[in-house]
Structure formats: C-alpha cells, structure tokens
Design a protein around this motif. Structure first.
Motif, PDB file in Angstrom:
ATOM      1  N   ARG A  82      50.744  79.227  21.370  1.00 16.92           N
ATOM      2  CA  ARG A  82      49.672  77.786  22.898  1.00 16.92           C
ATOM      3  C   ARG A  82      51.302  77.626  22.786  1.00 16.92           C
ATOM      4  NH1 ARG A  82      45.758  74.146  20.848  1.00 16.92           N
ATOM      5  NH2 ARG A  82      46.436  72.448  22.543  1.00 16.92           N
ATOM      6  N   LYS A 119      52.828  80.046  25.337  1.00  9.63           N
ATOM      7  CA  LYS A 119      52.280  79.646  26.265  1.00  9.63           C
ATOM      8  C   LYS A 119      52.395  79.018  27.403  1.00  9.63           C
ATOM      9  CE  LYS A 119      48.312  81.961  27.097  1.00  9.63           C
ATOM     10  NZ  LYS A 119      47.145  82.007  26.471  1.00  9.63           N
ATOM     11  N   ALA A 120      53.357  77.752  26.912  1.00 11.59           N
ATOM     12  CA  ALA A 120      53.683  76.555  27.226  1.00 11.59           C
ATOM     13  C   ALA A 120      54.783  75.992  27.729  1.00 11.59           C
ATOM     14  CB  ALA A 120      53.209  74.694  26.927  1.00 11.59           C
ATOM     15  N   VAL A 180      50.702  70.762  19.633  1.00  9.74           N
ATOM     16  CA  VAL A 180      49.966  70.887  20.037  1.00  9.74           C
ATOM     17  C   VAL A 180      48.298  69.545  19.526  1.00  9.74           C
ATOM     18  CG1 VAL A 180      50.642  73.065  20.364  1.00  9.74           C
ATOM     19  CG2 VAL A 180      49.094  72.648  17.783  1.00  9.74           C
TER      20      VAL A 180
END
Length: 99
Positions: A48, A51-52, A67
């Motif tokens: 995550r 991806k961010a 997160v």
C-alpha cells in the motif's frame, strides 16, 4: 537476551523491506519468530505504501500508522514519552507485588 515482540516485528519489517519480498513468508516468520499472518500484514502495508508513492518508514510501528485510519496525532518524540510513561507504570505494577 530474548527479543520483545516489537523487536522481532521490527526485524521482520526491515528484512522484508530491504530484500523486497525475496524471502518466503514462512522463512521470514520463522527467522523473526513471528506469525506468517504478521508477515502477510507487513507485506500488505508495504504494498500500500509503495503504491501510494510513500517512502517506506524504517520502523514497523510508523508503517502501520501511515496506513492506519487511527494514526497518532502526535510527533515521534511525544509518542515515545507516552510509551516511556506506560512502561514505568507497568514496571511499578509488576515489580511492586514481586518486590
């Protein structure tokens, strides 16, 4: 000396980030002394963050907070002070009856 749970998790987090998932979840869990589920959670968090486009934190607790929808509303220094106070209270609670 035996490692605490947070130290074992930290070892697994750094190993997984540095080697970018080369090791199997079973191998990493066994070598760090944590559950496979914890390794899967770490990999999900890492995925995550990547991806961010966020730089991966060095500490596992910071990665979880990054997160989390319940991120700490304070700085790392304030958080450490809170944990120091909690450790002191716990130490008194445990050592008092033993001593």
């Amino acid at each position: 000396l035996p490692l605490s749970t947070s130290e074992r998790s930290q070892f697994a987090w750094r190993s997984d980030c540095e080697h970018k998932g080369v090791f199997s979840a079973d191998l990493l869990a066994t070598s760090a002394g944590i559950s496979r589920r914890s390794v899967y959670n770490m990999r999900k968090v890492r995925e995550r963050l990547v991806k961010a486009g966020v730089e991966l934190p060095l500490l596992w607790c910071d990665a979880k907070a990054a997160v989390s929808t319940r991120a700490w509303p304070c700085s790392a220094e304030e958080r450490e002070a809170i944990f120091r106070e909690r450790r002191a209270r716990l130490r008194e609670k445990i050592i008092g009856p033993i001593g």
